[in-house]
Design a protein around this motif. Structure first.
Motif, PDB file in Angstrom:
ATOM      1  N   ALA A  99     -17.893  -2.478 -16.874  1.00  9.97           N
ATOM      2  CA  ALA A  99     -18.624  -2.779 -15.642  1.00  9.97           C
ATOM      3  C   ALA A  99     -19.230  -4.175 -15.746  1.00  9.97           C
ATOM      4  O   ALA A  99     -19.672  -4.609 -16.815  1.00  9.97           O
ATOM      5  N   SER A 100     -19.255  -4.893 -14.652  1.00  8.52           N
ATOM      6  CA  SER A 100     -19.750  -6.271 -14.650  1.00  8.52           C
ATOM      7  C   SER A 100     -21.258  -6.318 -14.855  1.00  8.52           C
ATOM      8  O   SER A 100     -22.028  -5.863 -13.996  1.00  8.52           O
ATOM      9  N   VAL A 101     -21.666  -6.886 -15.977  1.00  8.24           N
ATOM     10  CA  VAL A 101     -23.093  -7.066 -16.239  1.00  8.24           C
ATOM     11  C   VAL A 101     -23.692  -8.025 -15.217  1.00  8.24           C
ATOM     12  O   VAL A 101     -24.816  -7.842 -14.747  1.00  8.24           O
ATOM     13  N   GLU A 102     -22.926  -9.071 -14.870  1.00  7.40           N
ATOM     14  CA  GLU A 102     -23.418 -10.056 -13.901  1.00  7.40           C
ATOM     15  C   GLU A 102     -23.712  -9.397 -12.559  1.00  7.40           C
ATOM     16  O   GLU A 102     -24.750  -9.668 -11.926  1.00  7.40           O
ATOM     17  N   ALA A 103     -22.811  -8.522 -12.104  1.00  7.40           N
ATOM     18  CA  ALA A 103     -23.032  -7.832 -10.825  1.00  7.40           C
ATOM     19  C   ALA A 103     -24.201  -6.864 -10.926  1.00  7.40           C
ATOM     20  O   ALA A 103     -24.991  -6.715  -9.979  1.00  7.40           O
ATOM     21  N   ALA A 104     -24.350  -6.229 -12.074  1.00  8.66           N
ATOM     22  CA  ALA A 104     -25.447  -5.278 -12.259  1.00  8.66           C
ATOM     23  C   ALA A 104     -26.792  -5.985 -12.232  1.00  8.66           C
ATOM     24  O   ALA A 104     -27.737  -5.548 -11.557  1.00  8.66           O
ATOM     25  N   VAL A 105     -26.909  -7.084 -12.961  1.00  2.00           N
ATOM     26  CA  VAL A 105     -28.158  -7.849 -13.007  1.00  2.00           C
ATOM     27  C   VAL A 105     -28.510  -8.370 -11.620  1.00  2.00           C
ATOM     28  O   VAL A 105     -29.654  -8.244 -11.156  1.00  2.00           O
ATOM     29  N   ALA A 106     -27.532  -8.982 -10.961  1.00  2.00           N
ATOM     30  CA  ALA A 106     -27.776  -9.558  -9.639  1.00  2.00           C
ATOM     31  C   ALA A 106     -28.216  -8.494  -8.646  1.00  2.00           C
ATOM     32  O   ALA A 106     -29.158  -8.701  -7.863  1.00  2.00           O
ATOM     33  N   THR A 107     -27.555  -7.347  -8.667  1.00  2.00           N
ATOM     34  CA  THR A 107     -27.880  -6.285  -7.704  1.00  2.00           C
ATOM     35  C   THR A 107     -29.268  -5.720  -7.957  1.00  2.00           C
ATOM     36  O   THR A 107     -30.060  -5.522  -7.014  1.00  2.00           O
ATOM     37  N   ALA A 109     -31.891  -7.114  -9.506  1.00  2.00           N
ATOM     38  CA  ALA A 109     -32.926  -8.092  -9.173  1.00  2.00           C
ATOM     39  C   ALA A 109     -33.005  -8.323  -7.673  1.00  2.00           C
ATOM     40  O   ALA A 109     -34.100  -8.347  -7.086  1.00  2.00           O
ATOM     41  N   TYR A 110     -31.854  -8.499  -7.042  1.00  2.00           N
ATOM     42  CA  TYR A 110     -31.818  -8.766  -5.598  1.00  2.00           C
ATOM     43  C   TYR A 110     -32.470  -7.645  -4.799  1.00  2.00           C
ATOM     44  O   TYR A 110     -33.288  -7.896  -3.905  1.00  2.00           O
ATOM     45  N   GLU A 111     -32.142  -6.412  -5.114  1.00  2.00           N
ATOM     46  CA  GLU A 111     -32.668  -5.297  -4.317  1.00  2.00           C
ATOM     47  C   GLU A 111     -34.172  -5.121  -4.512  1.00  2.00           C
ATOM     48  O   GLU A 111     -34.897  -4.837  -3.556  1.00  2.00           O
ATOM     49  N   VAL A 112     -34.647  -5.292  -5.732  1.00  2.00           N
ATOM     50  CA  VAL A 112     -36.086  -5.174  -5.955  1.00  2.00           C
ATOM     51  C   VAL A 112     -36.829  -6.326  -5.289  1.00  2.00           C
ATOM     52  O   VAL A 112     -37.837  -6.125  -4.597  1.00  2.00           O
ATOM     53  N   LEU A 113     -36.341  -7.546  -5.490  1.00  3.57           N
ATOM     54  CA  LEU A 113     -37.013  -8.707  -4.902  1.00  3.57           C
ATOM     55  C   LEU A 113     -37.001  -8.645  -3.378  1.00  3.57           C
ATOM     56  O   LEU A 113     -38.007  -8.962  -2.720  1.00  3.57           O
ATOM     57  N   THR A 114     -35.887  -8.244  -2.801  1.00  3.68           N
ATOM     58  CA  THR A 114     -35.790  -8.142  -1.350  1.00  3.68           C
ATOM     59  C   THR A 114     -36.783  -7.120  -0.813  1.00  3.68           C
ATOM     60  O   THR A 114     -37.444  -7.340   0.213  1.00  3.68           O
ATOM     61  N   LEU A 132     -37.469 -16.901   2.290  1.00  2.32           N
ATOM     62  CA  LEU A 132     -37.261 -16.298   0.979  1.00  2.32           C
ATOM     63  C   LEU A 132     -36.132 -15.276   1.014  1.00  2.32           C
ATOM     64  O   LEU A 132     -35.294 -15.218   0.102  1.00  2.32           O
ATOM     65  N   LEU A 133     -36.091 -14.465   2.074  1.00  2.00           N
ATOM     66  CA  LEU A 133     -35.037 -13.459   2.177  1.00  2.00           C
ATOM     67  C   LEU A 133     -33.665 -14.114   2.321  1.00  2.00           C
ATOM     68  O   LEU A 133     -32.676 -13.651   1.732  1.00  2.00           O
ATOM     69  N   THR A 134     -33.606 -15.200   3.078  1.00  2.57           N
ATOM     70  CA  THR A 134     -32.339 -15.927   3.217  1.00  2.57           C
ATOM     71  C   THR A 134     -31.897 -16.495   1.882  1.00  2.57           C
ATOM     72  O   THR A 134     -30.709 -16.418   1.512  1.00  2.57           O
ATOM     73  N   ALA A 135     -32.833 -17.068   1.138  1.00  2.53           N
ATOM     74  CA  ALA A 135     -32.506 -17.633  -0.173  1.00  2.53           C
ATOM     75  C   ALA A 135     -32.017 -16.541  -1.126  1.00  2.53           C
ATOM     76  O   ALA A 135     -31.049 -16.750  -1.891  1.00  2.53           O
ATOM     77  N   LEU A 136     -32.645 -15.376  -1.095  1.00  6.35           N
ATOM     78  CA  LEU A 136     -32.200 -14.273  -1.949  1.00  6.35           C
ATOM     79  C   LEU A 136     -30.796 -13.821  -1.564  1.00  6.35           C
ATOM     80  O   LEU A 136     -29.952 -13.547  -2.438  1.00  6.35           O
ATOM     81  N   ASN A 137     -30.525 -13.737  -0.274  1.00  7.30           N
ATOM     82  CA  ASN A 137     -29.170 -13.375   0.177  1.00  7.30           C
ATOM     83  C   ASN A 137     -28.142 -14.372  -0.343  1.00  7.30           C
ATOM     84  O   ASN A 137     -27.054 -13.982  -0.790  1.00  7.30           O
ATOM     85  N   ASP A 138     -28.485 -15.651  -0.294  1.00  3.97           N
ATOM     86  CA  ASP A 138     -27.558 -16.694  -0.761  1.00  3.97           C
ATOM     87  C   ASP A 138     -27.331 -16.583  -2.270  1.00  3.97           C
ATOM     88  O   ASP A 138     -26.190 -16.718  -2.746  1.00  3.97           O
ATOM     89  N   HIS A 139     -28.408 -16.359  -3.027  1.00  4.21           N
ATOM     90  CA  HIS A 139     -28.261 -16.198  -4.474  1.00  4.21           C
ATOM     91  C   HIS A 139     -27.366 -15.003  -4.803  1.00  4.21           C
ATOM     92  O   HIS A 139     -26.515 -15.072  -5.694  1.00  4.21           O
ATOM     93  N   TYR A 140     -27.568 -13.921  -4.088  1.00  8.01           N
ATOM     94  CA  TYR A 140     -26.797 -12.706  -4.369  1.00  8.01           C
ATOM     95  C   TYR A 140     -25.323 -12.887  -4.007  1.00  8.01           C
ATOM     96  O   TYR A 140     -24.427 -12.499  -4.778  1.00  8.01           O
ATOM     97  N   ALA A 141     -25.079 -13.492  -2.860  1.00  5.48           N
ATOM     98  CA  ALA A 141     -23.687 -13.736  -2.455  1.00  5.48           C
ATOM     99  C   ALA A 141     -22.983 -14.629  -3.476  1.00  5.48           C
ATOM    100  O   ALA A 141     -21.827 -14.379  -3.849  1.00  5.48           O
ATOM    101  N   ASP A 145     -19.758 -13.654  -5.743  1.00  3.70           N
ATOM    102  CA  ASP A 145     -18.568 -14.504  -5.619  1.00  3.70           C
ATOM    103  C   ASP A 145     -18.046 -14.927  -6.991  1.00  3.70           C
ATOM    104  O   ASP A 145     -16.855 -15.218  -7.151  1.00  3.70           O
ATOM    105  N   GLY A 146     -18.943 -14.968  -7.970  1.00  7.45           N
ATOM    106  CA  GLY A 146     -18.541 -15.366  -9.314  1.00  7.45           C
ATOM    107  C   GLY A 146     -17.968 -14.242 -10.148  1.00  7.45           C
ATOM    108  O   GLY A 146     -17.612 -14.447 -11.317  1.00  7.45           O
ATOM    109  N   VAL A 147     -17.890 -13.040  -9.582  1.00  7.53           N
ATOM    110  CA  VAL A 147     -17.350 -11.877 -10.290  1.00  7.53           C
ATOM    111  C   VAL A 147     -16.033 -11.479  -9.635  1.00  7.53           C
ATOM    112  O   VAL A 147     -15.928 -11.429  -8.410  1.00  7.53           O
TER     113      VAL A 147
END
Length: 448
Positions: A99-107, A109-114, A132-141, A145-147
């Motif tokens: 399982a992708s660690v990168e996707a797990a970490v991003a998801t 963090a993103y969901e808690v921060l959002t 802030l919400l827009t910036a978080l969406n961009d970071h998550y996307a 995209d990198g996975v």
């Protein structure tokens, strides 16, 4: 807590799992993910949470609690993938080794921060929320995209979602933004707020912090600090007289360097020590699992130190130097002298004991010492974000050991006129106790 030993345990566990699984002598253990995603999302969390308005959850106590929620979820997301390395915090489910660690970490963090940003109450205007919400969406996307698309990405997302969901559910009704802990008492020895230019009281933006459910310790007052010296004691007089001379705004006995140091430390410990942690994670080549464990223990300990610290502040309700010095005629101590109009170099809107800065710094440093020791080869850098520093002042400083900033911070809060010495010392003891308790009871290695 020896990082090398922890990593060796992980390696042994991975090799054992392959052998027991019957993959054959030629099978190699899977490569551990590096800490890039963990560090990146820690930096995103720091940048996001630090700009929430103070009363809405951006003041240091709430900021640290929010960081704990984020890093706890990231830890569980990473720890849920592949062989179990450490005790889970909230999530005991297992996800595939690939399982992708990168996707797990991003998801995670993103969901808690959002959730934190979206639900922050607008006690004061919060015009930057949508940004802030827009910036978080961009970071998550960008992270997804990198996975590579496929089942491993989906498994990583599922692990991250499970961790975020568990954390958010666990923190429902936990006391954040609850009632104020302060009970007004005009008697000598009790804190009273300063007034602003319009005559309004300057109050704590997070007076509820001491009533929040802890993450690791058993109660909000588990490590209750010692009470202050009696007002009529020689010990109390010595502390008052020390601050009265060196902590005053004008006419102080401070040197120029002491003034600089007092101003330099006027910034959030959460920002400071997470920055140091990221640098040492990279320098020591920690894996994603090791980095997630470090940042979870560091920030959950910091949150509990904050909670216990703020509970103590309103339990003791002890007056600040600017209360004590101007009202010294009421303390019954012949060795103190009232000085009407005395003002401190820097002020803060809550009681004295214990020092909040020292509580947080000591907790963070205790965890960093567990992983890296006290003396750091090549030293470590800290960059102050203090608004009290003049524009030409040096923001970046180097330290060789963790003992150095802790020793300096005790003095800095006295030089600033913010605290009595006993409040600083008690704050560091509280933070150390919380971190040691957390390390002894959570995030321990498992398996062979």
């Amino acid at each position: 807590m020896n990082t090398r030993r922890s990593l060796s345990i992980v390696a042994v566990a991975l090799i054992a799992s392959v052998t027991v699984g019957g993959a054959g002598a030629s099978a190699a253990p899977p490569t551990e993910a590096d800490a890039t995603a963990v560090s990146h999302w820690n930096q995103v969390a720091v940048a996001t949470l630090s700009v929430i308005p103070g009363p809405d959850g951006g003041a240091p106590p709430a900021y640290q609690i929010n960081m704990a929620m984020t890093q706890g979820a990231v830890y569980d997301a990473v720890n849920a993938i592949g062989p179990k390395r450490y005790q889970p915090y909230l999530v005991d489910r297992r996800f595939g080794t690939k399982a992708s660690v990168e996707a797990a970490v991003a998801t995670a963090a993103y969901e808690v921060l959002t959730s934190i940003v979206s639900t922050a109450p607008a006690i004061v205007p919060f015009p930057g929320r949508d940004g802030l919400l827009t910036a978080l969406n961009d970071h998550y996307a960008a992270a997804l995209d990198g996975v590579d698309d496929g089942p491993f990405e989906r498994q990583g997302v599922a692990a991250g979602h499970a961790a975020a969901e568990a954390m958010l559910q666990a923190r429902e009704g936990d006391g954040r933004f609850g009632p104020s802990q302060w009970v007004r008492n005009p008697a000598p020895g009790h804190w009273s707020p300063l007034l602003n230019a319009t005559g309004q009281e300057i109050l704590d933006p997070t007076p509820w912090a001491g009533g929040v459910e802890p993450f690791l310790i058993e109660s909000t007052s588990q490590f209750r600090t010692d009470p202050p010296p009696a007002l009529d004691s020689p010990e109390y007089a010595a502390e008052v007289n020390e601050v009265q001379q060196i902590g005053r705004a004008t006419g102080s006995t401070r040197t120029a360097h002491q003034t600089y140091v007092a101003q330099w430390w006027q910034w959030a410990p959460i920002t400071a020590w997470n920055e140091v942690a990221r640098a040492l994670i990279e320098r020591n080549d920690l894996s994603a699992a090791g980095a997630a464990r470090l940042l979870a223990l560091q920030n959950l300990s910091g949150a509990d130190a904050t909670i216990n610290c703020w509970n103590d502040k309103y339990f003791h309700d002890f007056w600040r130097p600017w209360n004590a010095i101007t009202r010294a005629g009421e303390d019954g101590n012949p060795a103190t002298t009232a000085e009407p109009g005395w003002t401190a170099l820097i002020t803060a809107p809550y009681p004295d004991l214990p020092s909040g800065h020292n509580c947080l710094d000591a907790a963070h440093v205790a965890v960093l010492r567990m992983f890296f020791g006290d003396a750091i080869a090549g030293g470590f850098q800290m960059t102050s974000a203090s608004t009290f520093l003049p524009p030409e002042a040096e923001k970046v400083r180097m330290f060789d050991t963790f003992s150095q900033p802790l020793a300096e911070l005790i003095e800095a809060r006295i030089w600033a006129g913010l605290h009595f010495r006993f409040a600083d010392v008690q704050g560091q003891l509280l933070g150390e106790n919380v971190a040691q308790y957390g390390a002894a009871h959570y995030f321990q290695p498992v398996g062979r």
